[in-house]
Enzyme design. Structure first.
Site, PDB file in Angstrom:
ATOM      1  N   ASP A  85       0.853  -1.192   0.000  1.00 55.04           N
ATOM      2  CA  ASP A  85       0.000   0.000   0.000  1.00 55.04           C
ATOM      3  C   ASP A  85       0.889   1.242   0.000  1.00 55.04           C
ATOM      4  O   ASP A  85       1.626   1.487   0.953  1.00 55.04           O
ATOM      5  CB  ASP A  85      -0.880  -0.034   1.267  1.00 55.04           C
ATOM      6  CG  ASP A  85      -1.802   1.165   1.357  1.00 55.04           C
ATOM      7  OD1 ASP A  85      -2.676   1.167   2.243  1.00 55.04           O
ATOM      8  OD2 ASP A  85      -1.628   2.108   0.551  1.00 55.04           O
ATOM      9  N   ILE A  86       0.825   2.017  -1.031  1.00 54.79           N
ATOM     10  CA  ILE A  86       1.738   3.180  -1.192  1.00 54.79           C
ATOM     11  C   ILE A  86       1.549   4.199  -0.070  1.00 54.79           C
ATOM     12  O   ILE A  86       2.478   4.944   0.267  1.00 54.79           O
ATOM     13  CB  ILE A  86       1.513   3.832  -2.571  1.00 54.79           C
ATOM     14  CG1 ILE A  86       2.742   4.662  -2.996  1.00 54.79           C
ATOM     15  CG2 ILE A  86       0.239   4.681  -2.621  1.00 54.79           C
ATOM     16  CD1 ILE A  86       2.717   5.088  -4.457  1.00 54.79           C
ATOM     17  N   ASP A 109      -5.997   6.912  -5.640  1.00 51.20           N
ATOM     18  CA  ASP A 109      -6.375   8.305  -5.333  1.00 51.20           C
ATOM     19  C   ASP A 109      -7.225   8.338  -4.061  1.00 51.20           C
ATOM     20  O   ASP A 109      -6.968   9.091  -3.112  1.00 51.20           O
ATOM     21  CB  ASP A 109      -7.168   8.854  -6.529  1.00 51.20           C
ATOM     22  CG  ASP A 109      -7.334  10.370  -6.484  1.00 51.20           C
ATOM     23  OD1 ASP A 109      -8.055  10.913  -7.330  1.00 51.20           O
ATOM     24  OD2 ASP A 109      -6.728  11.003  -5.583  1.00 51.20           O
ATOM     25  N   SER A 192      -2.429   4.719 -14.323  1.00 46.52           N
ATOM     26  CA  SER A 192      -3.389   4.482 -15.427  1.00 46.52           C
ATOM     27  C   SER A 192      -3.744   3.018 -15.660  1.00 46.52           C
ATOM     28  O   SER A 192      -4.523   2.731 -16.579  1.00 46.52           O
ATOM     29  CB  SER A 192      -2.851   5.058 -16.757  1.00 46.52           C
ATOM     30  OG  SER A 192      -3.093   6.441 -16.811  1.00 46.52           O
ATOM     31  N   GLY A 194      -5.351   0.994 -13.662  1.00 44.47           N
ATOM     32  CA  GLY A 194      -6.551   0.513 -12.938  1.00 44.47           C
ATOM     33  C   GLY A 194      -7.803   0.943 -13.675  1.00 44.47           C
ATOM     34  O   GLY A 194      -8.089   0.450 -14.778  1.00 44.47           O
ATOM     35  N   VAL A 195      -8.502   1.929 -13.089  1.00 44.86           N
ATOM     36  CA  VAL A 195      -9.747   2.442 -13.700  1.00 44.86           C
ATOM     37  C   VAL A 195      -9.522   2.914 -15.138  1.00 44.86           C
ATOM     38  O   VAL A 195     -10.359   2.753 -16.015  1.00 44.86           O
ATOM     39  CB  VAL A 195     -10.290   3.621 -12.825  1.00 44.86           C
ATOM     40  CG1 VAL A 195     -11.396   4.384 -13.527  1.00 44.86           C
ATOM     41  CG2 VAL A 195     -10.723   3.102 -11.474  1.00 44.86           C
ATOM     42  N   TYR A 196      -8.315   3.453 -15.417  1.00 47.10           N
ATOM     43  CA  TYR A 196      -8.058   4.003 -16.770  1.00 47.10           C
ATOM     44  C   TYR A 196      -7.635   2.925 -17.777  1.00 47.10           C
ATOM     45  O   TYR A 196      -7.335   3.219 -18.931  1.00 47.10           O
ATOM     46  CB  TYR A 196      -7.007   5.123 -16.681  1.00 47.10           C
ATOM     47  CG  TYR A 196      -7.550   6.429 -16.111  1.00 47.10           C
ATOM     48  CD1 TYR A 196      -8.876   6.542 -15.719  1.00 47.10           C
ATOM     49  CD2 TYR A 196      -6.738   7.527 -15.963  1.00 47.10           C
ATOM     50  CE1 TYR A 196      -9.375   7.717 -15.185  1.00 47.10           C
ATOM     51  CE2 TYR A 196      -7.211   8.727 -15.441  1.00 47.10           C
ATOM     52  CZ  TYR A 196      -8.553   8.810 -15.057  1.00 47.10           C
ATOM     53  OH  TYR A 196      -9.044   9.983 -14.555  1.00 47.10           O
TER      54      TYR A 196
END
Ligand code: APR
Length: 244
Positions: A85-86, A109, A192, A194-196
């Protein structure tokens, strides 16, 4: 006669000494000028020798310091792949895969905004958003890192809408902010992917190529961490690093 001769000799000695203007002998005849000249030349030789030794020591020391610093610089410039986990990393900066509003969202995010607390959103509201491919830095609030660099990756549309250039620009502009702020440890998520929906391997190639450009040029001096959320992501990077 004898007295006159001795006086004459003394006069010659004085003139000889006076001509090398060692001491102001006006009106005085100094009986010891020849031994003093000898002492002086010994002193000059000694000083010259000591100066030479000191100069050699300084040169050797400066070469040693330069090499040590260069070695440390080379040693520090490194890239590391990690899984986790960043938001938990104790680094100078973590990079957030944000959207153009910079006002939070899902994925990494959302995790960063949740962990940082409300102060982050308040600061992001002052930034006026961020174009795709660009990066902006904020404080990190409740996170263990010092700064957050928010970057907006491209949405994948098949690769014919400048996606590779925009993704490379995310890593480029984030590294540039780190260099300009003398940060020496920075952690990236897989921007980018993941969701992108950017293809993971293509994204990893672009990420590594861009990061190595900054490491190899010496513009960036420190550690770069690719923080993958899954082991599968990490294996893509590890395999690429083994083949480079
Ligand atoms: N730590 C590290 N990596 C994470 C974490 C985390 N806590 N959470 C998610 N990830 C990984 C995902 O597994 C993925 O590999 O981050 C990578 C990027 O995925 P996303 O967060 O979905 O980001 P992206 O694909 O760039 O899409 C950005 O998603 O969250 C919204 O507001 C964001 O609109 C923006 C869009």
């Amino acid at each position: 006669m004898i007295i006159r001769k001795i006086t004459l000799m003394k006069m010659k000695a004085v003139i000889a000494t006076d001509s090398i203007s060692l001491l102001p002998l006006r009106g005085r005849h100094h009986p010891f000028t020849r031994p003093r000249a000898a002492t002086l030349s010994v002193a000059i030789t000694a000083y010259t020798f000591i100066f030479g030794v000191i100069l050699r020591i300084v040169i050797i020391f400066s070469i040693f310091v330069k090499n040590t610093w260069f070695f440390m610089k080379v040693k520090e410039n490194s890239i590391r792949i990690t899984v986790g986990d960043i938001t938990r990393l104790h680094v100078d900066a973590i990079v957030n895969a944000a959207n153009n509003t910079l006002l939070g969202g899902g994925g990494v995010d959302g995790a960063i905004h949740r962990a940082a607390g409300p102060g982050l959103l308040e600061e992001c509201r002052t930034l006026g958003g961020c174009p795709t491919g660009k990066s902006k830095m904020t404080s990190a609030y409740n996170l263990p890192c010092r700064k957050i660099i928010h970057t907006v990756g491209p949405v994948w549309h098949g690769g014919s809408h400048d996606e590779p250039e925009l993704l490379a620009s995310c890593y480029d502009t984030a590294m540039k902010i780190a260099e300009d702020n003398f940060l020496t440890s920075i952690a990236f998520p897989c921007i980018s992917t993941g969701v992108y929906r950017y293809p993971k391997r293509e994204a990893a190639v672009i990420a590594l190529e861009t990061i190595f450009k900054h490491l190899d040029s010496g513009a960036y001096n420190g550690e770069v961490i690719i923080c993958c959320f899954t082991r599968q992501d990490a294996e893509i990077y590890e395999e690429l690093l083994e083949t480079t």
